[in-house]
Write a protein that holds these residues in place. Structure first.
Motif, PDB file in Angstrom:
ATOM      1  N   ARG A  39      21.489  62.180 -26.377  1.00 19.55           N
ATOM      2  CA  ARG A  39      21.440  63.014 -27.632  1.00 19.55           C
ATOM      3  C   ARG A  39      20.268  64.022 -26.664  1.00 19.55           C
ATOM      4  N   LEU A  40      19.438  64.983 -26.394  1.00 23.60           N
ATOM      5  CA  LEU A  40      18.794  65.807 -25.798  1.00 23.60           C
ATOM      6  C   LEU A  40      17.682  66.927 -27.068  1.00 23.60           C
ATOM      7  N   TYR A  41      17.042  66.867 -27.470  1.00 19.95           N
ATOM      8  CA  TYR A  41      16.132  67.792 -28.335  1.00 19.95           C
ATOM      9  C   TYR A  41      15.059  68.435 -27.259  1.00 19.95           C
ATOM     10  N   ILE A  42      15.191  69.822 -27.999  1.00 24.09           N
ATOM     11  CA  ILE A  42      14.482  70.705 -26.804  1.00 24.09           C
ATOM     12  C   ILE A  42      13.290  71.223 -28.360  1.00 24.09           C
ATOM     13  N   ILE A  43      12.674  71.031 -27.649  1.00 21.06           N
ATOM     14  CA  ILE A  43      10.705  71.165 -28.498  1.00 21.06           C
ATOM     15  C   ILE A  43       9.837  72.161 -28.361  1.00 21.06           C
ATOM     16  N   ASP A  44       9.779  72.270 -29.507  1.00 19.86           N
ATOM     17  CA  ASP A  44       9.542  74.523 -29.065  1.00 19.86           C
ATOM     18  C   ASP A  44       7.682  74.035 -29.305  1.00 19.86           C
ATOM     19  N   ALA A  88       4.176  72.321 -32.758  1.00 16.59           N
ATOM     20  CA  ALA A  88       5.483  71.997 -32.263  1.00 16.59           C
ATOM     21  C   ALA A  88       6.834  71.856 -33.113  1.00 16.59           C
ATOM     22  N   LYS A  89       8.156  71.779 -32.916  1.00 19.33           N
ATOM     23  CA  LYS A  89       9.396  72.213 -33.637  1.00 19.33           C
ATOM     24  C   LYS A  89      10.108  71.653 -32.865  1.00 19.33           C
ATOM     25  N   ILE A  90      11.163  70.896 -34.037  1.00 13.32           N
ATOM     26  CA  ILE A  90      12.451  71.118 -33.097  1.00 13.32           C
ATOM     27  C   ILE A  90      13.290  72.897 -32.698  1.00 13.32           C
ATOM     28  N   HIS A  91      14.048  73.263 -31.477  1.00 12.11           N
ATOM     29  CA  HIS A  91      14.131  74.420 -30.973  1.00 12.11           C
ATOM     30  C   HIS A  91      15.809  73.988 -31.318  1.00 12.11           C
TER      31      HIS A  91
END
Length: 466
Positions: A103-108, A116-119
């Protein structure tokens, strides 16, 4: 309104080294028993801050069992490429790969690191469907997209076809597809990096998922079945142009570190262990005309140890291998840092003459047999494992966890998360910073670190230093 490149993008390594120092470090927190979700900790690393050395924000993921690994930015200095760059992107998002979950997470990270938060979350099914790959491991921001290396192919155990690299769109984060057009003899994968103006990539090898997910497989190691090749690629044609076998006894060719200045056509590779004598080694590659060459340029011997101090895996050897698990190169291409996770040593080599590394600094923390404490007496479990160097070359951030199952095999007493800071003498020499201490939450281990504004294993440069 006139658009301008992100101020953290720099044309050359020298310009990057002159940029303001980092104030925040992004650090991966791993739950080794998968009882909690993995997380991203933002650590204040500004010495003038009242929060210095503290975790000031945490982004906790919604899933368990991801096992985060080598994350990276959506965009960096490579975006300034005069050929295929995206100069008006922003260094804003961190892409975190779940090695175990695919799985990939994109963090803003905007508007501020402490917010910072999950985008976006890219589920494994999308990666499987569009690429046939699994187990994403390393993320690099390229001039034309986000490159993600994988350690698994298709199928439940990741052995249905070879692993490789796939591309994410750097604005939408859509999975585009496989990078390779012609992989040649490449069947295993680990790290990769490139020289952009010279138009080549270098990649290395670890093993397939059954060889690492449940721990090291001693029978495979002793039979020399882990990776021992280095591959060279035409970057634009996406084609393997040369593969060199280091010798089957040189098991697990891991971190790839090209010279940062693209005018310098050489780089370094770390090999975990030689099965004939348990030593670790550093190799230097270079290009002569159209051919690549590589040679072993430094070795680190195993340390004899009382078998009673060793885990079952090593008792029969009566020695601790250095286990080179990470190397990192300063932006001025002067110092190469080598993490010896088994012996608990951090080595500093002067590599001004690339094929003759000179040992100029060393310190110890942890280690399988040594169990060396930090200078203030604080215990440091495991050993130096992941390294990250500040852009100005004055600081090296050190964490201590390799991979959950491997941690448990080599350090059965546990590897509580730790993060240390090493100060660098410009003339050579290293020392732990006695004022920097990060309290890692119970039940978590630490892995890779990324620095605000870029660091020495994030950015690749398109122009030579003046």
């Amino acid at each position: 309104m006139v658009q301008r490149p992100d101020p953290t993008f720099h044309a050359s390594p020298k310009l990057a080294s002159e940029a303001p120092p980092e104030k925040f470090a992004y650090t991966l927190l791993l739950s080794p028993d998968f009882s909690k979700p993995d997380a991203l900790a933002i650590v204040d690393v500004d010495p003038s801050s009242a929060q210095y050395g503290k975790i000031v924000h945490t982004v906790t993921m919604p899933n368990k069992g991801d096992e985060f690994h080598h994350f990276g930015w959506n965009a960096c200095s490579s975006a300034l490429s005069p050929l295929t760059g995206h100069a008006f992107l922003e260094r804003r998002y961190l892409i975190i790969p779940g090695l175990r979950s695919s799985r990939l997470y994109i963090i803003d990270t905007k508007p501020h690191p402490t917010q910072a938060k999950i985008h976006k979350i890219i589920e494994p099914e999308e990666i499987f469907h569009k690429t046939g790959y699994s187990r994403p491991h390393t993320v690099h921001c390229g001039p034309d997209g986000i490159y993600v290396s994988t350690l698994g192919g298709a199928g439940p155990d990741g052995t249905d076809g070879p692993p490789g690299i796939f591309i994410l769109d750097c604005e939408t984060f859509d999975v585009l597809g496989r990078w390779e057009i012609d992989r040649g003899p490449q069947l295993l994968h680990y790290d990769f990096w490139w020289n952009l103006p010279r138009d080549y990539m270098v990649s290395s090898e670890w093993g397939l998922p059954p060889q690492f997910e449940n721990g090291i497989v001693p029978e495979d190691l002793l039979a020399n079945k882990y990776g021992h090749h280095v591959h060279f690629w035409n970057l634009r044609a996406r084609r393997n142009v040369q593969t060199i076998d280091l010798g089957a006894n040189h098991q697990m060719a891991l971190e790839v570190r090209p010279a940062h200045d693209p005018a310098r056509e050489y780089g370094f590779l770390g090999v975990v262990v030689d099965t004939t004598n348990l030593e670790g080694s550093i190799w230097t590659w270079w290009r002569e005309g159209s051919e690549f060459r590589i040679e072993k340029t430094a070795t680190i011997p195993a340390e004899p140890a009382d078998p009673s101090l060793l885990p079952p895996l090593l008792k029969g050897f009566g020695a601790v291998p250095p286990l080179i698990t990470d190397i990192d190169l300063s932006l001025d291409d002067k110092f190469l840092y080598v993490a010896c996770w088994g012996t608990g040593e951090l080595r500093q080599y002067d590599v001004t003459t690339p094929r003759k590394p000179k040992l100029v600094g060393s310190l110890h923390a942890g280690g399988i047999a040594r169990k060396a404490a930090l200078p203030d007496g604080t215990a440091f479990a495991g050993g130096p494992q992941m390294l990250e160097i500040s852009r100005d070359g004055k600081r090296v951030y050190v964490t201590n966890s390799l991979y959950s199952t491997w941690d448990d095999q080599f350090y059965p007493e546990g590897v509580p998360g730790a993060m240390a800071l090493v100060n660098v003498n410009p003339a050579g020499g290293v020392a732990f910073d006695k004022t920097f201490r990060v309290e890692v939450p119970d039940g978590y281990r630490t892995h890779q670190v990324r620095l605000e504004g870029g660091d020495c294993s994030t950015d690749s440069f398109c122009y030579s230093s003046a």
